[in-house]
Structure formats: structure tokens, C-alpha cells
Write a protein that holds these residues in place. Sequence first.
Motif, PDB file in Angstrom:
ATOM      1  N   LYS A  50       9.766  10.352   2.096  1.00 29.56           N
ATOM      2  CA  LYS A  50       9.731  10.006   3.524  1.00 29.56           C
ATOM      3  C   LYS A  50       9.942   8.500   3.707  1.00 29.56           C
ATOM      4  O   LYS A  50      10.695   8.078   4.588  1.00 29.56           O
ATOM      5  N   LEU A  51       9.312   7.699   2.858  1.00 24.31           N
ATOM      6  CA  LEU A  51       9.483   6.245   2.926  1.00 24.31           C
ATOM      7  C   LEU A  51      10.925   5.864   2.596  1.00 24.31           C
ATOM      8  O   LEU A  51      11.519   5.021   3.273  1.00 24.31           O
ATOM      9  N   LEU A  61      16.440   4.233   4.365  1.00 27.19           N
ATOM     10  CA  LEU A  61      17.862   4.518   4.557  1.00 27.19           C
ATOM     11  C   LEU A  61      18.256   4.497   6.034  1.00 27.19           C
ATOM     12  O   LEU A  61      19.400   4.189   6.365  1.00 27.19           O
ATOM     13  N   LEU A  62      17.317   4.830   6.903  1.00 25.18           N
ATOM     14  CA  LEU A  62      17.591   4.829   8.343  1.00 25.18           C
ATOM     15  C   LEU A  62      17.300   3.469   8.984  1.00 25.18           C
ATOM     16  O   LEU A  62      17.463   3.307  10.189  1.00 25.18           O
ATOM     17  N   GLY A  63      16.864   2.506   8.177  1.00 26.07           N
ATOM     18  CA  GLY A  63      16.612   1.162   8.685  1.00 26.07           C
ATOM     19  C   GLY A  63      15.335   1.023   9.487  1.00 26.07           C
ATOM     20  O   GLY A  63      15.228   0.156  10.349  1.00 26.07           O
ATOM     21  N   ALA A 110       0.808  -1.209   0.000  1.00 26.88           N
ATOM     22  CA  ALA A 110       0.000   0.000   0.000  1.00 26.88           C
ATOM     23  C   ALA A 110       0.847   1.267   0.000  1.00 26.88           C
ATOM     24  O   ALA A 110       0.424   2.295  -0.503  1.00 26.88           O
ATOM     25  N   ALA A 111       2.042   1.224   0.572  1.00 25.94           N
ATOM     26  CA  ALA A 111       2.881   2.416   0.679  1.00 25.94           C
ATOM     27  C   ALA A 111       3.418   2.818  -0.691  1.00 25.94           C
ATOM     28  O   ALA A 111       3.701   1.975  -1.538  1.00 25.94           O
ATOM     29  N   GLU A 124      11.422  -5.708   6.834  1.00 23.56           N
ATOM     30  CA  GLU A 124      12.282  -6.344   5.835  1.00 23.56           C
ATOM     31  C   GLU A 124      11.605  -6.456   4.469  1.00 23.56           C
ATOM     32  O   GLU A 124      12.240  -6.240   3.433  1.00 23.56           O
ATOM     33  N   GLU A 125      10.314  -6.762   4.461  1.00 26.17           N
ATOM     34  CA  GLU A 125       9.587  -6.907   3.195  1.00 26.17           C
ATOM     35  C   GLU A 125       9.638  -5.625   2.371  1.00 26.17           C
ATOM     36  O   GLU A 125       9.873  -5.655   1.155  1.00 26.17           O
ATOM     37  N   GLN A 126       9.435  -4.479   3.015  1.00 29.87           N
ATOM     38  CA  GLN A 126       9.479  -3.201   2.303  1.00 29.87           C
ATOM     39  C   GLN A 126      10.903  -2.875   1.871  1.00 29.87           C
ATOM     40  O   GLN A 126      11.119  -2.330   0.788  1.00 29.87           O
ATOM     41  N   GLN A 127      11.889  -3.187   2.713  1.00 26.48           N
ATOM     42  CA  GLN A 127      13.282  -2.940   2.348  1.00 26.48           C
ATOM     43  C   GLN A 127      13.640  -3.701   1.078  1.00 26.48           C
ATOM     44  O   GLN A 127      14.246  -3.133   0.161  1.00 26.48           O
ATOM     45  N   ILE A 128      13.243  -4.955   1.016  1.00 25.02           N
ATOM     46  CA  ILE A 128      13.536  -5.787  -0.150  1.00 25.02           C
ATOM     47  C   ILE A 128      12.853  -5.224  -1.394  1.00 25.02           C
ATOM     48  O   ILE A 128      13.446  -5.166  -2.472  1.00 25.02           O
TER      49      ILE A 128
END
Length: 84
Positions: free
Chosen positions: A9-10, A15-17, A2-3, A21-25
Motif C-alpha cells: 500500500k505504501l 507510485l501515485l505520488g 515508522a512506516a 518527499e522524505e518517504q519518496q527519497i
Amino acid sequence: MAADLNSEKLIARYLLGELPEEQQIEIEDRAFQDKEYLATITAVENDLIDEYVRHELSESERRKFESRFLASAERRKRVEFAKA
């Protein structure tokens, strides 16, 4: 998901961790496939560096920036350049 992956901002949260994990990937996969998206990530990185150097990050963001972002020697060089 959804994001909005284009949200600065996301990307900053990535970048700030701060993302799951799913969104990072998902962000990393897109960055590998899309040069324009990678350029957006780089622009957000530059903004974060500038905010760090100007002491504009919150204390929490500053700690995350220092522990995660500054783990890379290349990024530390970019911060030193921004300070100069």
C-alpha cells in the motif's frame, strides 16, 4: 521512519505520488540498493496497471495514475500491453 517500506500500500502511494518527499527519497534510495525491493516495486506497478486497465482504481487514484504514472513513455507502453 515508522512506516513499513515493504508495505504494498505504501509503495502504491509512492507510485501515485502521494507520499511526502522524505518517504519518496527513502524508497528510491532503497530501490537503488536492493534488487529484491526494486522487484517488489515493479510487482506493485504491475498490479496498479492491471487495476487501471480493469477500471478498479478510485477516481482519485485514476487521476493520479494518469498524471504521474503515465508521464513515462515506457509505462504507457506497459499499460497498452496490459490492455491488449
